[in-house]
Design an enzyme around this catalytic site. Structure first.
Site, PDB file in Angstrom:
ATOM      1  N   LYS A 115      26.616  18.003  37.213  1.00 17.23           N
ATOM      2  CA  LYS A 115      25.971  17.254  37.181  1.00 17.23           C
ATOM      3  C   LYS A 115      24.816  17.613  36.288  1.00 17.23           C
ATOM      4  CE  LYS A 115      28.944  13.822  39.648  1.00 17.23           C
ATOM      5  NZ  LYS A 115      28.922  12.194  39.875  1.00 17.23           N
ATOM      6  N   LYS A 197      39.048  17.952  37.661  1.00 16.76           N
ATOM      7  CA  LYS A 197      39.509  16.964  39.096  1.00 16.76           C
ATOM      8  C   LYS A 197      39.734  16.047  38.375  1.00 16.76           C
ATOM      9  CE  LYS A 197      35.652  15.083  41.061  1.00 16.76           C
ATOM     10  NZ  LYS A 197      34.950  14.466  42.028  1.00 16.76           N
ATOM     11  N   LYS A 200      35.861   9.704  37.836  1.00 18.42           N
ATOM     12  CA  LYS A 200      35.549   8.296  37.368  1.00 18.42           C
ATOM     13  C   LYS A 200      34.491   8.375  36.010  1.00 18.42           C
ATOM     14  CE  LYS A 200      34.864   6.293  41.629  1.00 18.42           C
ATOM     15  NZ  LYS A 200      32.869   6.373  42.582  1.00 18.42           N
TER      16      LYS A 200
END
Ligand code: ATP
Ligand code: LTN
Length: 333
Positions: A115, A197, A200
């Site tokens: 992130k 993966k 969202k």
């Protein structure tokens, strides 16, 4: 009777509509476990702030996620479903646990590394201490089991270490929780990029993920355009990431195991197989969508759930927090 049931806690960020990965990796288990366990399912809106959010959108998405929990089959009379920001104990316990977590441990978290790379202009302290807030969520409810997808394993391990460390110093305060992963579907990959993966916050390629509110035609279109591999055999194998992912989705959605599915589609070709996976997914998503629409029209019912369940969560959290505060030496109120 109730006291003998084991406790479950899990949460999801209101960063967007849940997708098929969220459902097959985590949410499906949440529903399956609600009769046997004392379940607490949170909408972790405080975690979402680690990435910049539009306030109006965050508010809307939080409410939609709560409706989605109910639409999927969670019974708000059995399971406690609520917003993390409505229970101040999460932040209070997170602070205490921050003082029992090492910088080195947090620096090793893969999600933090990923992130920070994605949000290099906003590597805030919250992003770094994110797993401590997650540990606080879980330990605040003395959860025995935490149903999650594969990507959350490392955070769970840290949570267990924090609990053990705290218990070593202060006695048996926290239950040391175990992760609970589905046998099949713990890591659903993107349809267009099967080596990554399904996520969202990875909305750049909409064909990569199926949202639970996607219309049937769109779901079918996305499956038909899913990346497959060379050859034409429907077989699970490491050199066939696209087909293997579709087999996992088919198996998790229908309950048919992978080898059975391989037999079922032998000699049928990729086109036929992709159509069948699409149909299977549309079939189980349909009732969820119908219920979601109904809840959209029932504002009062949803408001009442939010109020009542927030209070129930608060009552449990305050009891545990009171004990923790006493143990660490804060003066009684
Ligand atoms: P974001 O991209 O915003 O981080 P996300 O799509 O990874 O979101 P989360 O809200 O972080 O979703 O995760 C909720 C739950 O869904 C977690 O238990 C997580 O392990 C699970 N999960 C997320 N993505 C997948 C996936 N692709 N396959 C299986 N489970 C998943
Ligand atoms: N970190 C999780 C969401 C999450 C969670 C939790 C999951 C926050 N608190 C407690 C299980 C238990 C995620 O990113 N998926």
């Amino acid at each position: 009777m109730e006291a003998e049931k084991k406790a479950i806690f899990s949460g999801m960020q209101p960063t967007g509509m849940p997708h098929l990965g969220n459902y097959l990796g985590a949410l499906k288990n949440w529903v399956a476990l609600q009769d046997e366990y004392r379940c607490v399912y949170c909408i972790v809106d405080m975690h979402s702030l680690t990435v910049r959010q539009d306030p109006a959108v965050l508010r809307r998405r939080s409410r939609e996620l709560l409706q989605m929990y109910i639409a999927m089959g969670l019974d708000p009379e059995k399971a406690i479903i609520y917003f993390q920001s409505h229970v101040s104990g999460h932040a209070e316990l997170a602070w205490i646990l921050n003082c029992f977590t090492y910088m080195g441990e947090l620096g090793r978290m893969t999600q933090f590394k990923e992130k920070s790379q994605k949000n290099s202009d906003n590597i805030n302290a919250g992003l770094f201490t994110y797993p401590v807030l997650m540990a606080a969520d879980i330990l605040l409810y003395n959860a025995d089991l935490v149903p999650i997808g594969d990507d959350q394993r490392q955070h769970m391990e840290l949570c267990r270490n924090i609990a053990l460390r705290f218990n070593n110093i202060y006695g048996d305060v926290f239950t040391v929780p175990e992760p609970y992963l589905p046998k099949i579907g713990a890591r659903i990959m993107g349809l267009a990029e099967p080596e990554r993966k399904m996520s969202k916050s990875d909305g750049a390629n909409e064909n990569n993920l199926i949202y639970l509110l996607d219309k049937p035609e769109l779901i079918m279109k996305k499956f038909k355009s899913a990346v497959t591999d060379s050859g034409n055999e429907v077989k699970y194998s490491s050199d066939k990431p696209g087909i293997s992912n579709l087999l996992v989705i088919y198996s998790a959605a229908t309950g048919v195991d992978i080898s059975q599915a391989e037999n079922e589609f032998e000699g049928k070709g990729y086109g036929f197989f992709k159509q069948a996976v699409g149909e299977a997914v549309i079939e189980f998503i349909k009732p969820i969508q119908r219920r979601f629409e109904e809840l959209n029209k029932d504002k009062d019912y949803v408001d009442a759930i939010i109020r009542a369940n927030g209070e129930k969560a608060n009552a449990i959290a305050s009891r545990v927090l009171r004990k923790v505060k006493k143990k660490v030496g804060f003066p009684a109120v």
